[in-house]
Design a protein around this motif. Structure first.
Motif, short mmCIF file in Angstrom:
data_model
loop_
_atom_site.label_atom_id
_atom_site.label_comp_id
_atom_site.label_asym_id
_atom_site.label_seq_id
_atom_site.Cartn_x
_atom_site.Cartn_y
_atom_site.Cartn_z
N VAL A 1 -8.95 61.48 25.88
CA VAL A 1 -9.00 62.44 26.99
C VAL A 1 -9.64 63.75 26.54
O VAL A 1 -10.46 64.34 27.26
CB VAL A 1 -7.59 62.69 27.57
CG1 VAL A 1 -7.63 63.79 28.63
CG2 VAL A 1 -7.03 61.40 28.17
N ALA A 2 -9.30 64.20 25.33
CA ALA A 2 -9.86 65.46 24.82
C ALA A 2 -11.37 65.36 24.67
O ALA A 2 -12.11 66.29 25.04
CB ALA A 2 -9.22 65.82 23.49
N GLN A 3 -11.85 64.25 24.13
CA GLN A 3 -13.30 64.06 23.97
C GLN A 3 -14.01 64.01 25.32
O GLN A 3 -15.10 64.55 25.48
CB GLN A 3 -13.58 62.77 23.19
CG GLN A 3 -13.33 62.90 21.70
CD GLN A 3 -13.79 61.67 20.93
OE1 GLN A 3 -14.58 60.86 21.42
NE2 GLN A 3 -13.31 61.53 19.69
N ARG A 4 -13.39 63.34 26.29
CA ARG A 4 -13.99 63.24 27.62
C ARG A 4 -14.07 64.62 28.29
O ARG A 4 -15.09 64.99 28.87
CB ARG A 4 -13.17 62.28 28.49
CG ARG A 4 -13.85 61.90 29.81
CD ARG A 4 -12.94 61.04 30.67
NE ARG A 4 -12.45 59.89 29.94
CZ ARG A 4 -11.23 59.37 30.07
NH1 ARG A 4 -10.37 59.92 30.90
NH2 ARG A 4 -10.88 58.32 29.37
N MET A 5 -12.98 65.37 28.20
CA MET A 5 -12.97 66.71 28.79
C MET A 5 -14.01 67.61 28.12
O MET A 5 -14.72 68.37 28.78
CB MET A 5 -11.57 67.32 28.66
CG MET A 5 -10.49 66.60 29.43
SD MET A 5 -10.62 66.86 31.22
CE MET A 5 -9.93 68.48 31.35
N ASP A 6 -14.10 67.50 26.80
CA ASP A 6 -15.06 68.30 26.05
C ASP A 6 -16.50 67.93 26.42
O ASP A 6 -17.36 68.79 26.55
CB ASP A 6 -14.83 68.11 24.55
CG ASP A 6 -15.66 69.06 23.70
OD1 ASP A 6 -15.62 70.27 23.95
OD2 ASP A 6 -16.38 68.58 22.80
N LYS A 7 -16.74 66.63 26.59
CA LYS A 7 -18.07 66.13 26.95
C LYS A 7 -18.56 66.76 28.25
O LYS A 7 -19.70 67.23 28.34
CB LYS A 7 -17.98 64.61 27.10
CG LYS A 7 -19.17 63.90 27.73
CD LYS A 7 -18.80 62.45 28.04
CE LYS A 7 -19.87 61.72 28.80
NZ LYS A 7 -20.94 61.22 27.95
N TYR A 8 -17.69 66.79 29.26
CA TYR A 8 -18.11 67.32 30.56
C TYR A 8 -18.08 68.85 30.61
O TYR A 8 -18.82 69.46 31.38
CB TYR A 8 -17.25 66.71 31.68
CG TYR A 8 -17.69 65.30 31.99
CD1 TYR A 8 -18.73 65.05 32.87
CD2 TYR A 8 -17.11 64.21 31.35
CE1 TYR A 8 -19.17 63.77 33.12
CE2 TYR A 8 -17.54 62.92 31.58
CZ TYR A 8 -18.58 62.70 32.47
OH TYR A 8 -19.02 61.42 32.70
#
Length: 317
Positions: free
Chosen positions: A302-309
């Protein structure tokens, strides 16, 4: 085979090759050398045309009537393991949005995507791939089910946009899409998104938030279609080609702007020229993404996905 306007030189050469072959079969004349020359010219012409496609020509290819649609990909990727699930448990089942459980390469996935029709009857049945709010709510229901059982999600995007009708707005089209984006950002299971045709507007974004987002080579992804952009800016659809260039909507533009993770190559001429190769490439990218994501903890995912966007776009505080 249907040909687009820029493919007419290819059509002429293929017709010449067919005639040459028929002459050779029906007479004693040796046309082997002539056929070889036509074949060579045909290959060179194809390479020349498809190497230098404009943005509008790629839009046309993404809409080609022979191009494989979402259900074609699902059948090819999953064999006969696909179990379709229906309904949003609130209003009704939306035929433009399909989804269900299946196995790809022995791994279970929840697969969700927009389905267009292949003739007049099925296009009406599928509402031309334009989902209503209940379609997005069905997609979210299936994603939450996948999260509950720890099943990764694959979304296949191919839509000219969410359905813009009055009844869709009355039932909360905007809220349904926004809710999906919000929930997908924090979904506790891997999400792999592949744009297999048109990726237009919020209709695409409603199932387009992913840990890995891929585009087939001859697809497009944009906030608005070239025709609609042209009609707004120039008050006419005649400027759709200029609009397509200005929107920077091709897979190569998206990769350059770091809005997608990678481009899935298509066979020469487009996905419809060699479906099997296309399906195999899509499967390879899906499994590659899954293998990269499967060992991440829920918090890391979830952290990587949030950071990506969060990193997309330019802004000042």
């Amino acid at each position: 085979m249907e040909y687009l306007d820029f493919e007419l030189p290819i059509k002429e050469l293929e017709e010449q090759l067919d005639k040459c072959t028929i002459i050779g079969q029906e007479s004693n004349v040796d046309v082997t050398e002539t056929c070889k020359q036509i074949e060579k010219k045909l290959i060179d012409t194809k390479k020349s045309i498809y190497k230098n496609l404009t943005a509008w020509q790629r839009v046309q290819l993404s809409r080609h009537p022979s191009r494989p649609y979402t259900m074609d990909h699902i059948r090819a990727l999953t064999g006969n393991t696909f179990l379709e699930l229906f309904g949003d448990r609130a209003f009704k089942d939306d035929k433009a949005m399909v989804g269900g459980l299946a196995k790809i390469g022995g791994q279970s996935f929840m697969i969700i995507g927009q389905q267009k029709g292949f003739n007049t009857k099925t296009r009406q049945y599928r509402n031309f791939g334009m989902a209503n709010p209940e379609g997005y709510r069905k997609a979210l229901r299936l994603m939450k089910m996948a999260e509950k059982f720890g099943i990764p999600v694959v979304t296949l995007v191919d839509t000219p946009g969410a359905y813009p009708g009055l009844e869709a707005e009355e039932r909360g089209q905007g809220e349904a899409i926004a809710r999906n984006i919000f929930e997908m950002c924090r979904l506790k299971t891997p999400i792999i998104t592949v744009i297999v045709g048109e990726g237009a507007s919020g209709g695409a974004l409603g199932i387009g938030v992913g840990d890995r987002v891929y585009m087939l080579e001859n697809t497009w992804y944009s906030v608005i279609s070239p025709e609609s952009c042209s009609s707004i800016l120039w008050r006419s659809w005649e400027y759709k080609e200029q609009a397509a260039e200005a929107l920077k909507l091709t897979s190569f533009d998206m990769k350059k702007q770091k809005l997608i993770d990678d481009i899935i190559p298509e066979p020469l001429g487009g996905a419809h020229y060699d479906r099997e190769t296309t399906f195999k490439s899509v499967e390879e990218y899906i499994m590659k993404a899954y293998n990269e994501l499967k060992d991440l903890s829920t918090a890391e995912l979830v952290a990587q996905r949030m950071d990506k966007y969060s990193k997309m776009g330019e802004f000042k505080e």
